[in-house]
Scaffold this motif. Sequence first.
Motif, PDB file in Angstrom:
ATOM      1  N   GLU A   3       0.776  -1.263  -0.092  1.00  0.00           N
ATOM      2  CA  GLU A   3      -0.011   0.016   0.022  1.00  0.00           C
ATOM      3  C   GLU A   3       0.857   1.149   0.045  1.00  0.00           C
ATOM      4  OE1 GLU A   3      -2.772  -0.020  -0.651  1.00  0.00           O
ATOM      5  OE2 GLU A   3      -3.921  -2.115   0.347  1.00  0.00           O
ATOM      6  N   SER A   4       2.074   1.151  -0.708  1.00  0.00           N
ATOM      7  CA  SER A   4       2.905   2.104  -0.874  1.00  0.00           C
ATOM      8  C   SER A   4       2.443   3.640  -1.270  1.00  0.00           C
ATOM      9  CB  SER A   4       4.121   1.962  -1.529  1.00  0.00           C
ATOM     10  OG  SER A   4       3.761   1.939  -2.961  1.00  0.00           O
ATOM     11  N   LEU A   5       1.278   3.619  -2.260  1.00  0.00           N
ATOM     12  CA  LEU A   5       0.714   4.754  -2.674  1.00  0.00           C
ATOM     13  C   LEU A   5       0.029   5.536  -1.734  1.00  0.00           C
ATOM     14  CD1 LEU A   5      -0.409   3.597  -6.152  1.00  0.00           C
ATOM     15  CD2 LEU A   5       1.407   4.913  -5.657  1.00  0.00           C
ATOM     16  N   VAL A  47      -2.875   7.649   4.929  1.00  0.00           N
ATOM     17  CA  VAL A  47      -3.404   7.106   5.794  1.00  0.00           C
ATOM     18  C   VAL A  47      -3.112   7.298   7.413  1.00  0.00           C
ATOM     19  CG1 VAL A  47      -4.349   4.977   6.943  1.00  0.00           C
ATOM     20  CG2 VAL A  47      -4.453   5.301   4.432  1.00  0.00           C
ATOM     21  N   VAL A  48      -1.736   7.210   7.497  1.00  0.00           N
ATOM     22  CA  VAL A  48      -0.984   7.582   8.701  1.00  0.00           C
ATOM     23  C   VAL A  48      -1.304   8.897   9.257  1.00  0.00           C
ATOM     24  CG1 VAL A  48       1.323   7.542  10.078  1.00  0.00           C
ATOM     25  CG2 VAL A  48       0.652   5.486   8.526  1.00  0.00           C
ATOM     26  N   SER A  49      -0.801   9.607   8.201  1.00  0.00           N
ATOM     27  CA  SER A  49      -1.042  11.312   8.515  1.00  0.00           C
ATOM     28  C   SER A  49      -2.484  11.719   8.841  1.00  0.00           C
ATOM     29  CB  SER A  49      -0.459  12.140   7.165  1.00  0.00           C
ATOM     30  OG  SER A  49      -0.878  13.521   7.647  1.00  0.00           O
ATOM     31  N   GLN A  75       8.096  -1.229  -0.334  1.00  0.00           N
ATOM     32  CA  GLN A  75       8.673  -0.322   0.709  1.00  0.00           C
ATOM     33  C   GLN A  75       7.448   0.394   1.244  1.00  0.00           C
ATOM     34  OE1 GLN A  75      12.205   0.329   0.534  1.00  0.00           O
ATOM     35  NE2 GLN A  75      11.912  -1.287  -0.810  1.00  0.00           N
ATOM     36  N   THR A  76       6.419  -0.331   1.446  1.00  0.00           N
ATOM     37  CA  THR A  76       5.172   0.101   2.464  1.00  0.00           C
ATOM     38  C   THR A  76       5.721   0.477   3.761  1.00  0.00           C
ATOM     39  OG1 THR A  76       3.390  -0.993   0.946  1.00  0.00           O
ATOM     40  CG2 THR A  76       3.066  -0.541   3.608  1.00  0.00           C
ATOM     41  N   ASP A  77       6.590  -0.566   4.378  1.00  0.00           N
ATOM     42  CA  ASP A  77       7.056  -0.506   5.740  1.00  0.00           C
ATOM     43  C   ASP A  77       7.855   0.778   5.782  1.00  0.00           C
ATOM     44  OD1 ASP A  77       8.763  -1.709   3.972  1.00  0.00           O
ATOM     45  OD2 ASP A  77       9.778  -2.658   5.615  1.00  0.00           O
ATOM     46  N   LYS A  78       8.797   0.974   5.004  1.00  0.00           N
ATOM     47  CA  LYS A  78       9.586   2.309   5.112  1.00  0.00           C
ATOM     48  C   LYS A  78       8.898   3.580   5.026  1.00  0.00           C
ATOM     49  CE  LYS A  78      13.856   0.112   3.251  1.00  0.00           C
ATOM     50  NZ  LYS A  78      13.310  -1.074   3.831  1.00  0.00           N
ATOM     51  N   ILE A  79       8.002   3.361   3.946  1.00  0.00           N
ATOM     52  CA  ILE A  79       7.254   4.910   4.197  1.00  0.00           C
ATOM     53  C   ILE A  79       6.334   4.938   5.355  1.00  0.00           C
ATOM     54  CG2 ILE A  79       5.121   5.879   2.648  1.00  0.00           C
ATOM     55  CD1 ILE A  79       6.279   4.260   0.362  1.00  0.00           C
ATOM     56  N   ALA A  80       5.904   3.892   5.796  1.00  0.00           N
ATOM     57  CA  ALA A  80       4.549   4.209   6.970  1.00  0.00           C
ATOM     58  C   ALA A  80       5.797   4.544   8.362  1.00  0.00           C
ATOM     59  CB  ALA A  80       4.287   2.762   7.415  1.00  0.00           C
ATOM     60  N   GLU A  81       6.846   3.952   8.263  1.00  0.00           N
ATOM     61  CA  GLU A  81       7.765   4.420   9.410  1.00  0.00           C
ATOM     62  C   GLU A  81       8.148   5.909   9.172  1.00  0.00           C
ATOM     63  OE1 GLU A  81      11.502   2.452  11.600  1.00  0.00           O
ATOM     64  OE2 GLU A  81      11.472   2.135   9.536  1.00  0.00           O
ATOM     65  N   GLN A  82       8.592   6.385   8.047  1.00  0.00           N
ATOM     66  CA  GLN A  82       8.716   7.676   7.701  1.00  0.00           C
ATOM     67  C   GLN A  82       7.554   8.773   8.097  1.00  0.00           C
ATOM     68  OE1 GLN A  82      10.162   7.912   3.584  1.00  0.00           O
ATOM     69  NE2 GLN A  82      12.094   6.936   4.175  1.00  0.00           N
ATOM     70  N   ALA A  83       6.318   8.260   7.874  1.00  0.00           N
ATOM     71  CA  ALA A  83       5.304   8.971   8.210  1.00  0.00           C
ATOM     72  C   ALA A  83       4.883   8.985   9.718  1.00  0.00           C
ATOM     73  CB  ALA A  83       3.892   8.413   7.527  1.00  0.00           C
ATOM     74  N   ASP A  89      -6.633   3.972   1.978  1.00  0.00           N
ATOM     75  CA  ASP A  89      -6.958   5.363   2.051  1.00  0.00           C
ATOM     76  C   ASP A  89      -8.633   5.278   1.198  1.00  0.00           C
ATOM     77  OD1 ASP A  89      -6.997   8.037   2.611  1.00  0.00           O
ATOM     78  OD2 ASP A  89      -6.605   8.556   0.470  1.00  0.00           O
ATOM     79  N   THR A  90      -9.408   4.179   1.679  1.00  0.00           N
ATOM     80  CA  THR A  90     -10.868   4.316   1.265  1.00  0.00           C
ATOM     81  C   THR A  90     -11.706   4.692   2.370  1.00  0.00           C
ATOM     82  OG1 THR A  90     -11.042   1.907   1.856  1.00  0.00           O
ATOM     83  CG2 THR A  90     -10.451   2.484  -0.423  1.00  0.00           C
ATOM     84  N   TYR A  91     -11.228   4.732   3.525  1.00  0.00           N
ATOM     85  CA  TYR A  91     -12.107   5.165   4.976  1.00  0.00           C
ATOM     86  C   TYR A  91     -11.671   6.693   5.062  1.00  0.00           C
ATOM     87  CZ  TYR A  91     -13.505   0.125   4.769  1.00  0.00           C
ATOM     88  OH  TYR A  91     -13.797  -0.938   4.281  1.00  0.00           O
ATOM     89  N   PRO A  92     -12.567   7.511   5.612  1.00  0.00           N
ATOM     90  CA  PRO A  92     -12.044   8.793   6.204  1.00  0.00           C
ATOM     91  C   PRO A  92     -11.729   8.745   7.594  1.00  0.00           C
ATOM     92  CG  PRO A  92     -14.683   8.593   6.327  1.00  0.00           C
ATOM     93  CD  PRO A  92     -14.125   7.392   5.616  1.00  0.00           C
ATOM     94  N   SER A  93     -10.751   9.784   7.842  1.00  0.00           N
ATOM     95  CA  SER A  93     -10.093   9.697   9.381  1.00  0.00           C
ATOM     96  C   SER A  93     -11.500  10.565  10.216  1.00  0.00           C
ATOM     97  CB  SER A  93      -9.300  10.274   9.699  1.00  0.00           C
ATOM     98  OG  SER A  93      -9.232  11.668   9.052  1.00  0.00           O
ATOM     99  N   GLU A  94     -12.466  11.157   9.627  1.00  0.00           N
ATOM    100  CA  GLU A  94     -13.214  12.000  10.287  1.00  0.00           C
ATOM    101  C   GLU A  94     -13.987  11.279  11.426  1.00  0.00           C
ATOM    102  OE1 GLU A  94     -12.884  11.900   7.179  1.00  0.00           O
ATOM    103  OE2 GLU A  94     -11.861  14.030   6.959  1.00  0.00           O
ATOM    104  N   ASN A  95     -14.400  10.180  11.164  1.00  0.00           N
ATOM    105  CA  ASN A  95     -15.298   9.353  12.203  1.00  0.00           C
ATOM    106  C   ASN A  95     -14.401   8.611  13.250  1.00  0.00           C
ATOM    107  OD1 ASN A  95     -16.384   8.824   8.992  1.00  0.00           O
ATOM    108  ND2 ASN A  95     -18.017   9.374  10.781  1.00  0.00           N
ATOM    109  N   ALA A  96     -13.128   8.757  13.118  1.00  0.00           N
ATOM    110  CA  ALA A  96     -12.467   8.045  14.141  1.00  0.00           C
ATOM    111  C   ALA A  96     -12.608   8.291  15.633  1.00  0.00           C
ATOM    112  CB  ALA A  96     -10.725   8.256  13.733  1.00  0.00           C
TER     113      ALA A  96
END
Length: 311
Positions: A13-15, A20-22, A43-51, A86-93
């Motif tokens: 899910e690198s794209l 999503v994390v942000s 590189q999903t793991d590296k991108i997530a860690e950077q985020a 990134d199909t679900y919004p964070s607004e409901n979290a």
Amino acid sequence: MSKIAVLIPCYNESLTIAKVVSDFKKALPEADIYVYDNNSSDQTDKIAEQAGAIVRYEYRQGKGNVIRSMFRDIEADCFLMIDGDDTYPSENAREMCNAVLDKGADMVIGDRLSSTYFNENKRPFHNIGNVIVRNSINMLWRPKEKILDVMTGYRAFSPIFVKSFPVLSKGFEIETEMTIHALDNNLVITSIPVTYRDRPSGSVSKLNTYSDGAKVIMTIFNLYRDYKPLKFFGIVALLLTFLSIGLFIPVFIEYVQNGLVPRVPTLIVSGFCMLAAVLSIVCGLILDTNAKNCRKNFEIQMNAMLLLLKK
């Protein structure tokens, strides 16, 4: 302050994973964001860690395997599970977490089907499959409040749910298993409508419409047999009884009219069908007693777990 853990299972899910994390760091700044990488090659793991996510790994392929590790490893007062596409919004979290922390819900379902899912989703067979799964569970379990979305990957859980849920599925059947577990054990379920947006261009779904759909249907079938054995084997016994009577009546009529039984094989098959019906009922009664004892043990275990959590 209550501890919130955001759980994101990921496979290639690198794209989308950085967004999503942000998004969820902004929506829940106090939460710990966990990304469990499931053998990604992009590189999903590296991108997530950077985020800013806490990255961990699950090497057994399949969403069910990832969630099993998440539920075992992480401790929190509220667990929010979200897909990394990134199909679900964070607004409901926040609302979903508050339903667990303040209102005592054991599982909060992010309901896509009551909002934008059917307009946004571009895979028509997924639409049909979601409706079939939802209707099947509502028909077989008959909850007081109907389950509005079974296959959603956006959920919040209480610690009691997370630590008592026996994860058996390896793949995408996991959401169905969660829903049925909550229904069968009379846990508190709440649905909150959430908007859904289709995957961005270039992002590919890992769910196979046909093979994974068949696994979900088989999961419902197997769990209905396991959780409601008397009803399951009662239906089998009823069908066998009708078959036995249907075979027996013509033979009996011939016997009354002529005093002869020319179709002995039919009579034998009819007898075996009736015997199988009786055995099915007996089997259902025995397994139903075992299922009730399992529910009693589950209640005792939950009470013990609550005492430990309070400490």
